[in-house]
Design a protein around this motif. Sequence first.
Motif, mmCIF file in Angstrom:
data_model
loop_
_atom_site.group_PDB
_atom_site.id
_atom_site.type_symbol
_atom_site.label_atom_id
_atom_site.label_comp_id
_atom_site.label_asym_id
_atom_site.label_seq_id
_atom_site.Cartn_x
_atom_site.Cartn_y
_atom_site.Cartn_z
ATOM 1 N N GLU A 1 2.905 -0.471 4.410
ATOM 2 C CA GLU A 1 2.244 0.807 4.163
ATOM 3 C C GLU A 1 3.173 1.949 4.565
ATOM 4 O OE1 GLU A 1 1.219 2.945 6.746
ATOM 5 O OE2 GLU A 1 1.585 1.626 8.459
ATOM 6 N N VAL B 1 -8.729 -5.669 0.388
ATOM 7 C CA VAL B 1 -7.357 -5.616 0.886
ATOM 8 C C VAL B 1 -7.167 -6.609 2.025
ATOM 9 C CG1 VAL B 1 -5.627 -4.153 1.998
ATOM 10 C CG2 VAL B 1 -7.038 -3.222 0.170
ATOM 11 N N VAL C 1 -1.292 -1.944 -4.514
ATOM 12 C CA VAL C 1 -2.632 -1.384 -4.377
ATOM 13 C C VAL C 1 -2.546 0.125 -4.597
ATOM 14 C CG1 VAL C 1 -4.612 -1.062 -2.845
ATOM 15 C CG2 VAL C 1 -3.303 -3.215 -2.778
ATOM 16 N N LEU D 1 -9.596 2.957 -0.800
ATOM 17 C CA LEU D 1 -9.502 2.619 0.621
ATOM 18 C C LEU D 1 -10.466 3.432 1.477
ATOM 19 C CD1 LEU D 1 -5.646 2.121 0.990
ATOM 20 C CD2 LEU D 1 -7.419 0.471 0.360
ATOM 21 N N LEU E 1 0.827 -1.209 0.000
ATOM 22 C CA LEU E 1 0.000 0.000 0.000
ATOM 23 C C LEU E 1 0.864 1.263 0.000
ATOM 24 C CD1 LEU E 1 -2.168 -2.126 0.743
ATOM 25 C CD2 LEU E 1 -3.135 -0.469 2.332
#
Length: 397
Positions: free
Chosen positions: A102, A90, A42, A81, A19
């Motif tokens: 992330e 996710v 993503v 998201l 992410l």
Amino acid sequence: MDNDQGPTGPLAGIRVVDLTHIAAGPFATMLLADLGADVIKVERPGGGDGARQMDVSIHGDGDSGYYLGLNKNKRSIVLDLRAAQDVEVVRRLAATADVFIENFRPGSAERMGLGYADIRKVRKDIVYCSITGFGPSGHLRDGIAYDIVGQAMSGIMSITGDADRPPAKCGAPISDLTSGIFAALGIVSALYHRQRTGEGQHVGTSLLGASVALVSSYITSQALGTPFDRLGSAHNTLAPYQAFAGSDGRYFILAAGNDGFFARTAQLLGRPDLVTDQRFATNADRSRHRAELAELLQRAFERRDTEHWLRALGEIGVPASPIYDIADVAREPQLYANGYLTTVEHQTAGPLPMVTTPLTFSATPVSVRRPPPRLDEHHHEILREAAGSLPLDTTCG
């Protein structure tokens, strides 16, 4: 084009849900991908990773060279998201993954229901990595850090550039990329710990922390009284160790950083007297009289062109090198001979030079299996994989 050759590399079989965006995180996950991991990138709706529009080398499909250089060997899916159903996708992907990474501001992943505690519910042994600007604690924890901020606050800029000019940053985004390297190192270390114990964990690094790590020896030396100044291409504690120009005006690097190398250089230049000159007798002496020595050497180097000096210094075993521009680097055969550079056929841009992770393995070599993905290129195949994961609690957060 998708030239995936199947599992290869020491991380073959490892899946990463990525992410991250821009530089630090994508560099970390590209390293993992080069080592064989399956990285699912993503991206946000609209433009995807902001790096896709970051520089002037924009191609017809909208992807910049900045993005292309940091995202090979990955697959891309666009998910929103802010939407509960996409957050659930996710989480389903995380259930099939070994690593979740992330680089949001502290607290953001938790608010989306994608923090470490949330992901651990669906994959108990997950290795979860967070890259932040300043670390998870302290008065700056919520601050926004760009590469130049890391270079500035770490002290790197204070020792970069010429003495009569303002502090300068390194041309490459070393704070971003170093934090990516530390993230990748933390992840593979946590994977090894999981293999031994069955336990996952939360790994973290930061732009500031990684940048300060680059000046580890400087911080200790400064505490012992060593001064550090901006010296351009010169070195604070070694001399001669800087750029000089030949008669053609082209610059090259001379790294005669010990007494033996200095003596050979002085002999080559027809100045053996420099070795017995008390100003230059030891490296400490040469460092104190760096400017005087550099002026004397520069006068000598101006007698012949740079190519002559590089050849002559190489023949006597003194470290020296040309100063390449980026185009020169992309043509250097030494890099191709060792697999550090390769060429990838991109879907729209055609053949592109790509830097590979500079590691060699006798049994599990690094490889380039995919070009950088187009935005959302692998949406349907990734959704099929997510649909095959275990049923999850649809309550996020």
